[in-house]
Design a protein around this motif. Sequence first.
Motif, PDB file in Angstrom:
ATOM      1  N   TYR A  61       0.813  -1.210   0.000  1.00 42.64           N
ATOM      2  CA  TYR A  61       0.000   0.000   0.000  1.00 42.64           C
ATOM      3  C   TYR A  61       0.852   1.269   0.000  1.00 42.64           C
ATOM      4  O   TYR A  61       0.332   2.369   0.203  1.00 42.64           O
ATOM      5  CB  TYR A  61      -0.948   0.003   1.196  1.00 42.64           C
ATOM      6  N   ASP A  62       2.155   1.100  -0.266  1.00 39.68           N
ATOM      7  CA  ASP A  62       3.034   2.252  -0.450  1.00 39.68           C
ATOM      8  C   ASP A  62       2.681   2.883  -1.800  1.00 39.68           C
ATOM      9  O   ASP A  62       2.902   2.286  -2.859  1.00 39.68           O
ATOM     10  CB  ASP A  62       4.489   1.790  -0.431  1.00 39.68           C
ATOM     11  N   ALA A  63       2.130   4.085  -1.762  1.00 38.92           N
ATOM     12  CA  ALA A  63       1.619   4.709  -2.979  1.00 38.92           C
ATOM     13  C   ALA A  63       2.708   4.860  -4.049  1.00 38.92           C
ATOM     14  O   ALA A  63       2.460   4.616  -5.237  1.00 38.92           O
ATOM     15  CB  ALA A  63       1.014   6.069  -2.653  1.00 38.92           C
ATOM     16  N   GLY A  64       3.913   5.235  -3.640  1.00 42.01           N
ATOM     17  CA  GLY A  64       4.983   5.433  -4.606  1.00 42.01           C
ATOM     18  C   GLY A  64       5.368   4.147  -5.317  1.00 42.01           C
ATOM     19  O   GLY A  64       5.484   4.112  -6.554  1.00 42.01           O
ATOM     20  N   LEU A  65       5.590   3.085  -4.531  1.00 42.79           N
ATOM     21  CA  LEU A  65       5.974   1.806  -5.125  1.00 42.79           C
ATOM     22  C   LEU A  65       4.849   1.232  -5.983  1.00 42.79           C
ATOM     23  O   LEU A  65       5.099   0.702  -7.081  1.00 42.79           O
ATOM     24  CB  LEU A  65       6.334   0.803  -4.023  1.00 42.79           C
ATOM     25  N   HIS A  66       3.629   1.333  -5.499  1.00 45.33           N
ATOM     26  CA  HIS A  66       2.511   0.793  -6.265  1.00 45.33           C
ATOM     27  C   HIS A  66       2.308   1.576  -7.562  1.00 45.33           C
ATOM     28  O   HIS A  66       2.055   0.984  -8.628  1.00 45.33           O
ATOM     29  CB  HIS A  66       1.229   0.836  -5.407  1.00 45.33           C
ATOM     30  N   GLN A  67       2.439   2.871  -7.494  1.00 42.43           N
ATOM     31  CA  GLN A  67       2.283   3.696  -8.694  1.00 42.43           C
ATOM     32  C   GLN A  67       3.358   3.357  -9.722  1.00 42.43           C
ATOM     33  O   GLN A  67       3.079   3.273 -10.928  1.00 42.43           O
ATOM     34  CB  GLN A  67       2.356   5.177  -8.322  1.00 42.43           C
ATOM     35  N   ALA A 209     -14.086 -17.023  11.419  1.00 50.78           N
ATOM     36  CA  ALA A 209     -12.797 -17.715  11.388  1.00 50.78           C
ATOM     37  C   ALA A 209     -11.986 -17.288  10.170  1.00 50.78           C
ATOM     38  O   ALA A 209     -10.789 -16.991  10.267  1.00 50.78           O
ATOM     39  CB  ALA A 209     -13.008 -19.228  11.381  1.00 50.78           C
ATOM     40  N   VAL A 210     -12.668 -17.243   9.013  1.00 49.79           N
ATOM     41  CA  VAL A 210     -11.975 -16.802   7.799  1.00 49.79           C
ATOM     42  C   VAL A 210     -11.609 -15.325   7.899  1.00 49.79           C
ATOM     43  O   VAL A 210     -10.506 -14.915   7.534  1.00 49.79           O
ATOM     44  CB  VAL A 210     -12.844 -17.068   6.557  1.00 49.79           C
ATOM     45  N   GLY A 211     -12.553 -14.520   8.401  1.00 51.85           N
ATOM     46  CA  GLY A 211     -12.276 -13.093   8.564  1.00 51.85           C
ATOM     47  C   GLY A 211     -11.122 -12.839   9.521  1.00 51.85           C
ATOM     48  O   GLY A 211     -10.274 -11.980   9.277  1.00 51.85           O
ATOM     49  N   LEU A 212     -11.085 -13.605  10.624  1.00 46.73           N
ATOM     50  CA  LEU A 212     -10.000 -13.452  11.590  1.00 46.73           C
ATOM     51  C   LEU A 212      -8.671 -13.879  10.992  1.00 46.73           C
ATOM     52  O   LEU A 212      -7.641 -13.211  11.196  1.00 46.73           O
ATOM     53  CB  LEU A 212     -10.306 -14.282  12.841  1.00 46.73           C
ATOM     54  N   ALA A 213      -8.681 -14.983  10.234  1.00 49.03           N
ATOM     55  CA  ALA A 213      -7.448 -15.438   9.588  1.00 49.03           C
ATOM     56  C   ALA A 213      -6.942 -14.386   8.606  1.00 49.03           C
ATOM     57  O   ALA A 213      -5.738 -14.107   8.525  1.00 49.03           O
ATOM     58  CB  ALA A 213      -7.698 -16.765   8.876  1.00 49.03           C
ATOM     59  N   GLU A 214      -7.874 -13.795   7.872  1.00 50.33           N
ATOM     60  CA  GLU A 214      -7.497 -12.741   6.926  1.00 50.33           C
ATOM     61  C   GLU A 214      -6.929 -11.533   7.672  1.00 50.33           C
ATOM     62  O   GLU A 214      -5.903 -10.974   7.268  1.00 50.33           O
ATOM     63  CB  GLU A 214      -8.715 -12.318   6.109  1.00 50.33           C
ATOM     64  N   GLY A 215      -7.583 -11.149   8.769  1.00 55.16           N
ATOM     65  CA  GLY A 215      -7.125  -9.997   9.535  1.00 55.16           C
ATOM     66  C   GLY A 215      -5.753 -10.220  10.138  1.00 55.16           C
ATOM     67  O   GLY A 215      -4.879  -9.342  10.077  1.00 55.16           O
ATOM     68  N   ILE A 216      -5.548 -11.412  10.723  1.00 55.40           N
ATOM     69  CA  ILE A 216      -4.247 -11.723  11.312  1.00 55.40           C
ATOM     70  C   ILE A 216      -3.164 -11.762  10.233  1.00 55.40           C
ATOM     71  O   ILE A 216      -2.053 -11.244  10.412  1.00 55.40           O
ATOM     72  CB  ILE A 216      -4.305 -13.064  12.069  1.00 55.40           C
ATOM     73  N   GLY A 217      -3.523 -12.376   9.096  1.00 62.52           N
ATOM     74  CA  GLY A 217      -2.570 -12.435   7.988  1.00 62.52           C
ATOM     75  C   GLY A 217      -2.164 -11.053   7.517  1.00 62.52           C
ATOM     76  O   GLY A 217      -0.984 -10.802   7.227  1.00 62.52           O
ATOM     77  N   MET A 218      -3.127 -10.135   7.458  1.00 63.50           N
ATOM     78  CA  MET A 218      -2.807  -8.769   7.043  1.00 63.50           C
ATOM     79  C   MET A 218      -1.928  -8.063   8.079  1.00 63.50           C
ATOM     80  O   MET A 218      -0.970  -7.366   7.724  1.00 63.50           O
ATOM     81  CB  MET A 218      -4.099  -7.982   6.800  1.00 63.50           C
ATOM     82  N   LEU A 219      -2.246  -8.250   9.353  1.00 59.62           N
ATOM     83  CA  LEU A 219      -1.439  -7.615  10.394  1.00 59.62           C
ATOM     84  C   LEU A 219      -0.010  -8.133  10.380  1.00 59.62           C
ATOM     85  O   LEU A 219       0.953  -7.364  10.533  1.00 59.62           O
ATOM     86  CB  LEU A 219      -2.073  -7.859  11.764  1.00 59.62           C
ATOM     87  N   VAL A 220       0.141  -9.449  10.201  1.00 57.80           N
ATOM     88  CA  VAL A 220       1.472 -10.058  10.207  1.00 57.80           C
ATOM     89  C   VAL A 220       2.290  -9.598   9.005  1.00 57.80           C
ATOM     90  O   VAL A 220       3.498  -9.333   9.110  1.00 57.80           O
ATOM     91  CB  VAL A 220       1.361 -11.593  10.250  1.00 57.80           C
ATOM     92  N   THR A 221       1.644  -9.514   7.839  1.00 58.32           N
ATOM     93  CA  THR A 221       2.399  -9.186   6.624  1.00 58.32           C
ATOM     94  C   THR A 221       2.556  -7.680   6.415  1.00 58.32           C
ATOM     95  O   THR A 221       3.577  -7.228   5.886  1.00 58.32           O
ATOM     96  CB  THR A 221       1.718  -9.788   5.382  1.00 58.32           C
ATOM     97  N   HIS A 223       2.471  -5.296   8.856  1.00 58.62           N
ATOM     98  CA  HIS A 223       3.092  -4.619   9.996  1.00 58.62           C
ATOM     99  C   HIS A 223       2.361  -3.291  10.269  1.00 58.62           C
ATOM    100  O   HIS A 223       1.338  -2.985   9.664  1.00 58.62           O
ATOM    101  CB  HIS A 223       4.588  -4.396   9.765  1.00 58.62           C
ATOM    102  N   LEU A 224       2.864  -2.505  11.156  1.00 58.71           N
ATOM    103  CA  LEU A 224       2.176  -1.272  11.546  1.00 58.71           C
ATOM    104  C   LEU A 224       2.166  -0.232  10.423  1.00 58.71           C
ATOM    105  O   LEU A 224       1.153   0.430  10.180  1.00 58.71           O
ATOM    106  CB  LEU A 224       2.833  -0.680  12.796  1.00 58.71           C
ATOM    107  N   ASP A 225       3.308  -0.094   9.738  1.00 63.83           N
ATOM    108  CA  ASP A 225       3.387   0.913   8.677  1.00 63.83           C
ATOM    109  C   ASP A 225       2.431   0.584   7.535  1.00 63.83           C
ATOM    110  O   ASP A 225       1.720   1.456   7.030  1.00 63.83           O
ATOM    111  CB  ASP A 225       4.822   1.011   8.138  1.00 63.83           C
ATOM    112  N   GLY A 226       2.430  -0.683   7.129  1.00 64.17           N
ATOM    113  CA  GLY A 226       1.558  -1.093   6.035  1.00 64.17           C
ATOM    114  C   GLY A 226       0.094  -0.985   6.410  1.00 64.17           C
ATOM    115  O   GLY A 226      -0.742  -0.572   5.595  1.00 64.17           O
ATOM    116  N   THR A 227      -0.239  -1.355   7.651  1.00 65.51           N
ATOM    117  CA  THR A 227      -1.621  -1.243   8.119  1.00 65.51           C
ATOM    118  C   THR A 227      -2.065   0.217   8.143  1.00 65.51           C
ATOM    119  O   THR A 227      -3.178   0.551   7.737  1.00 65.51           O
ATOM    120  CB  THR A 227      -1.763  -1.855   9.528  1.00 65.51           C
ATOM    121  N   SER A 228      -1.176   1.087   8.615  1.00 70.06           N
ATOM    122  CA  SER A 228      -1.482   2.511   8.646  1.00 70.06           C
ATOM    123  C   SER A 228      -1.699   3.059   7.238  1.00 70.06           C
ATOM    124  O   SER A 228      -2.631   3.847   6.997  1.00 70.06           O
ATOM    125  CB  SER A 228      -0.341   3.277   9.329  1.00 70.06           C
ATOM    126  N   ALA A 229      -0.856   2.622   6.289  1.00 68.98           N
ATOM    127  CA  ALA A 229      -1.001   3.076   4.898  1.00 68.98           C
ATOM    128  C   ALA A 229      -2.333   2.605   4.311  1.00 68.98           C
ATOM    129  O   ALA A 229      -3.006   3.350   3.583  1.00 68.98           O
ATOM    130  CB  ALA A 229       0.160   2.562   4.058  1.00 68.98           C
TER     131      ALA A 229
END
Length: 392
Positions: A61-67, A209-221, A223-229
Amino acid sequence: MRTSRLVSQARPLVVTLLLLSAVLNLVVYLTYVSGSLSHNDFRLYYAGAEVGLRYGWSRIYDAGLHQAAVAALHPVGPWYALLTPAPITWLVAPLTVIGYPAAYWVWVAISLALLGVAVIYARPRQYPAALCLLWWAALGPLWFSAYEGQVTILVAAGLLAGWKLLETRRDFLGGAILALALFKPHLVLLLPIALLVSGRKRALMGFLAVGLAEGIGMLVTLHLDGTSAYLTTLLAPQAAGDTARTLGAILGHSPAAFAIQAAVVVAVIVIAAHTRRTRAAWPLVVSAVLGSFLLATYWHPQDYIAIGAAAAIILAAGPRTTGVLMAAAVAVVAGLANPFNSHQNAVGWLLLAAVFLAVMAIQALRALAAPVARRPAAEVPAHGVGVRRVIE
């Protein structure tokens, strides 16, 4: 009986109209699809996957890299922020080995194949599979979803298959399949509430269960910066074209709009409460989809495919007259709101959703207010043990 006779008599005309619509949609799709490769939504998923593979999943979700990743794709097109949850990039990542646009065609083919399987699995048994597939092929939102390479096709497949599993009492698996809609959470905003009120705890557990797995997976991958972005991207002001198709935008976010939306939530809860008595799954899934649409703060043309799934579910399991009317209404509104031009009939879709949700809510209220009829307990003959339970 009269409805059945009318449907049978009108079938040749219906088939002809659906076929003409499907052919027209196919022609339009093939005419414009080559140009769409430079500005469809799939390239945003693809570019996000490339960023994740090259720089780490916390940077998608880094706008520069994605762009920069979008700009490197050929044909070149404009950049838009990636709004879809991160798991979509995980799904697309294996396709990056074949390059873009080959990945687009594979993605669309797989998505349509999965929807086709779901349609056949969940189809109404009184209609042939070919007719059901033809009805879907006549819907503009399906073709626009394919045109954009949108994940909404998978969402529609998940709604159909998940509902069918709930109807056959495989609640946990059904809830887990329904969670495919979390690729587009605003399409099923009210579904968890409906599952909870209806008493389908196992289905809710599967969904969560699926929603929680998705949420945990997003948090783990991420991290705080990516989640904030990601949160910053989601909370950014929506484009006027996206919000123009919502109830709140059309009514100007007035007290009337908030009152209608409050009534929508109450209607979904009432319908879900009624299903505790009937144990039917179709009303809670359909009402959750229609209610979520009426509550949405933004809506894209491809998102109307979820309303198509709701119509297909009513046609398969609801009252026959209601199912036929909604399937016909969706086909007509989808035809009027050609997703390949700028004249989206948002009012038509909103009226369709509001009318059918209101009818369902009124019927549920009447049923809840009526006394529960009980049959006398039937004795088990001869060597049976005890009596059968009272059937409501």
